[in-house]
Design an enzyme around this catalytic site. Structure first.
Site, PDB file in Angstrom:
ATOM      1  N   ASN A 194       0.809  -1.233   0.000  1.00  0.00           N
ATOM      2  CA  ASN A 194       0.000   0.000   0.000  1.00  0.00           C
ATOM      3  C   ASN A 194       0.837   1.275   0.000  1.00  0.00           C
ATOM      4  O   ASN A 194       0.379   2.313  -0.448  1.00  0.00           O
ATOM      5  CB  ASN A 194      -1.022  -0.011   1.151  1.00  0.00           C
ATOM      6  CG  ASN A 194      -0.393   0.211   2.497  1.00  0.00           C
ATOM      7  OD1 ASN A 194       0.761  -0.166   2.711  1.00  0.00           O
ATOM      8  ND2 ASN A 194      -1.118   0.812   3.407  1.00  0.00           N
ATOM      9  N   GLU A 229       4.672  -3.195  12.345  1.00  0.00           N
ATOM     10  CA  GLU A 229       3.718  -2.114  12.095  1.00  0.00           C
ATOM     11  C   GLU A 229       2.533  -2.739  11.378  1.00  0.00           C
ATOM     12  O   GLU A 229       2.673  -3.211  10.253  1.00  0.00           O
ATOM     13  CB  GLU A 229       4.405  -1.067  11.204  1.00  0.00           C
ATOM     14  CG  GLU A 229       3.794   0.278  11.295  1.00  0.00           C
ATOM     15  CD  GLU A 229       3.679   0.712  12.735  1.00  0.00           C
ATOM     16  OE1 GLU A 229       2.528   0.805  13.190  1.00  0.00           O
ATOM     17  OE2 GLU A 229       4.698   0.938  13.388  1.00  0.00           O
ATOM     18  N   CYS A 254      -3.027   2.029   6.466  1.00  0.00           N
ATOM     19  CA  CYS A 254      -3.130   1.611   7.876  1.00  0.00           C
ATOM     20  C   CYS A 254      -3.766   2.725   8.672  1.00  0.00           C
ATOM     21  O   CYS A 254      -4.404   2.484   9.685  1.00  0.00           O
ATOM     22  CB  CYS A 254      -1.762   1.349   8.471  1.00  0.00           C
ATOM     23  SG  CYS A 254      -0.751   0.338   7.461  1.00  0.00           S
TER      24      CYS A 254
HETATM   25  C1  UN1 Z   1       0.415   3.268   5.898  1.00  0.00           C
HETATM   26  O1  UN1 Z   1      -0.751   3.291   5.549  1.00  0.00           O
HETATM   27  O2  UN1 Z   1       0.931   2.208   6.276  1.00  0.00           O
HETATM   28  O3  UN1 Z   1       0.173   8.928   7.475  1.00  0.00           O
HETATM   29  C2  UN1 Z   1       1.322   4.428   5.822  1.00  0.00           C
HETATM   30  C3  UN1 Z   1      -0.107   8.484   6.363  1.00  0.00           C
HETATM   31  C4  UN1 Z   1       1.014   8.221   5.384  1.00  0.00           C
HETATM   32  C5  UN1 Z   1       1.618   6.881   5.617  1.00  0.00           C
HETATM   33  C6  UN1 Z   1       0.640   5.753   5.700  1.00  0.00           C
HETATM   34  N1  UN1 Z   1       2.008   9.255   5.533  1.00  0.00           N
HETATM   35  O4  UN1 Z   1      -1.248   8.251   6.025  1.00  0.00           O
END
Ligand code: UN1
Length: 497
Positions: free
Chosen positions: A154, A252, A286
């Site tokens: 992603n 993570e 995420c």
């Molecule tokens: C992710 O979805 O694993 O803060 C990373 C954010 C992005 C990074 C997302 N700078 O949504």
């Protein structure tokens, strides 16, 4: 005309050489369903070769002064900048995210390069008084050795930079397994490392499945750290195996992030923030917002504004600058979302918008799902508890600020949360009481900046952070050094007056 790759088949990058692999699999553009490249499916022997190369290279790399290691990262940063548009176009084709977001993701990598390059002249330790006369004490960071990084589809370039750049500047060598869905960014980044003059073997890329390549990395005794971003199930297994081997592991994983909208909030601002963080990247972050916890007095007004804003969202191939929501990564991603729609309906949630797959016409053979809004969702429903990883939002009405915080904290994850309010007391209480690793006030749940720690509590991780200065803790060991210049035996804790 979209940018194209100059190769039809990718190769592993091991010890500075491009190594072909017999076994390959096609990679699809999720917007069109068309094959764009073949990705190697390596077996474990490639991991062995990569680790051997990394181990050898690391010994010398660790002796290169950190400011000189950083010089390579500065060059990587400039190359990323130079190639930004090309990378963004390729990223949209392999991942599906809309071109503006793809540019943003590449920018995240550029930022990380310059930020971590700066660390080459810091990497601070501490000097401290010693308890004995004529004795000097300090702590310093030491590289761990060979590190294994496993990155998701992603954010195929940004997350790779979060992990590899701090590892490199700290004097480690890297074995990297990128997601098979999005190998092009890994290939392009490896080419950038090569062009920037990174010594051979310092970064090695092995393409292939988690089951084979990922597992071989986790099992390999010479890989001393695993840094993983991906699903909870896989993360748990990795942690269990690393635990058995006393290997350091940074995880993570998922999120079930919420935007809280209080009765005093600027509703239009909240709608913009929800739209961006829930439907940007088609909800496949995420950090994506998948719950909206709304004060009951503004529920109706928020629903109405959200619905009309959602109806204006354009869905399609992200290479088209006018498109706001791109496709879902693949069929299994789509199936998972469809399944949750059924679960939500069966649980008695009220489907207000979307809830269906988009097929035919301009959507062709791509994987598209309409932005979806459930309302009257209860906090304990599965659609309000489990990660869906798609453009699906559940609106949960609450009666008070306290209840909003409680609902926010009632999930197994703890990545990101947000509150819209103009009450300064609520702002400070919320930033204290929301139990996530990232908290936003009057902004959505996405958009973390690379110089702050990125990660979450509870089921989101295992206490480590990506990016920020904290990332260095994953890729270094602390070493305490004592220099006794008294010329005699001095016993700590004993020879003190
Ligand atoms: C992710 O979805 O694993 O803060 C990373 C954010 C992005 C990074 C997302 N700078 O949504």
């Amino acid at each position: 005309m979209a940018v194209l790759l100059e190769t039809e088949k990718l190769a592993n990058y091991i010890d500075g050489e491009w190594v072909e692999v017999m076994d390959v699999a096609p990679v699809f553009n999720p917007a069109t369903g068309k094959t764009i490249v073949q990705v190697p499916l390596s077996n474990a022997s490639y991991v062995d070769d990569a680790v051997a190369a990394a181990k050898k290279a690391q010994k010398e790399w660790a002796l290169v002064p950190a400011p000189q290691r950083a010089e390579v990262l500065y060059r990587v940063g400039y190359l990323l900048k130079e190639r930004k548009e090309r990378l963004a176009q390729l990223l949209t084709q392999e991942n599906g995210k809309v071109i503006e977001e793809a540019r943003g993701e590449v920018q995240e990598g550029i930022d990380m390069a310059f930020y971590m390059a700066g660390e080459g002249r810091r990497l601070f330790g501490q000097t401290t008084p010693a308890e004995l006369k004529d004795k000097f004490a300090m702590s310093q960071r030491a590289p761990v050795g060979v590190v294994g990084i496993i990155t998701p589809w992603n954010f195929p370039i940004a997350i790779a930079t979060w992990k590899s750049f701090p590892a490199i500047v700290a004097g480690n060598a890297v074995v990297w397994k990128p997601a098979t869905e999005t190998p092009i960014m890994a290939y392009e980044l490896a080419k950038i490392f090569e062009a920037a003059g990174l010594p051979k073997g310092v970064v090695n890329v092995v393409f292939g499945s988690g089951r084979t390549v990922g597992n071989a990395m986790v099992q390999h005794p010479d890989i001393r750290v695993i840094s993983f971003t991906g699903s909870n199930d896989v993360g748990r297994n990795i942690a269990a195996e690393c635990g058995r081997q006393l290997k350091k592991v940074s995880l993570e994983m998922g999120g079930k992030n919420a935007v809280i909208v209080m009765d005093d909030a600027d509703l239009d601002l909240a709608v913009e923030g929800i739209l961006w963080s829930a439907f940007g990247t088609s909800g496949q972050r995420c950090t994506a917002c998948s719950r909206v916890i709304v004060h009951e007095t503004v529920k109706g007004a928020l629903e109405e504004r959200l619905r009309s804003a959602m109806e204006k969202l354009t869905i399609g191939d992200g290479l088209d600058e006018s498109i706001k929501v791109g496709p879902i990564i693949n069929q299994s991603g789509l199936d998972k979302i469809k399944n949750y729609i059924e679960i939500g309906k069966n649980e008695g949630a009220n489907l207000l918008e979307g809830g269906y797959e988009l097929t035919g016409g301009q959507h062709g053979k791509g994987y598209y799902f309409a932005p979806t809004l459930f309302t009257d969702v209860r906090a304990e429903m599965r659609i309000a508890q489990e990660e869906i990883f798609g453009p699906v939002v559940s609106l949960i009405p609450v009666k008070s600020f306290e209840e909003a915080i409680e609902v926010n904290n009632s999930v197994e994850y703890g990545l990101s949360s947000s509150i819209y309010t103009n009450d300064i007391n609520r702002v400070f209480k919320a930033q204290r009481d929301l139990d996530t690793g990232i908290v936003y006030v009057n902004a959505g749940t996405t958009g973390a900046e690379i110089h702050l720690p990125f990660g979450g509590t509870k089921g989101t991780g295992n206490g480590h952070r990506d990016s920020g200065i904290q990332a260095l803790d994953v890729f270094t060991e602390w070493k305490a050094v004592y220099v006794d210049y008294s010329g005699k035996l001095q016993r700590a804790q004993i020879d003190v007056e």
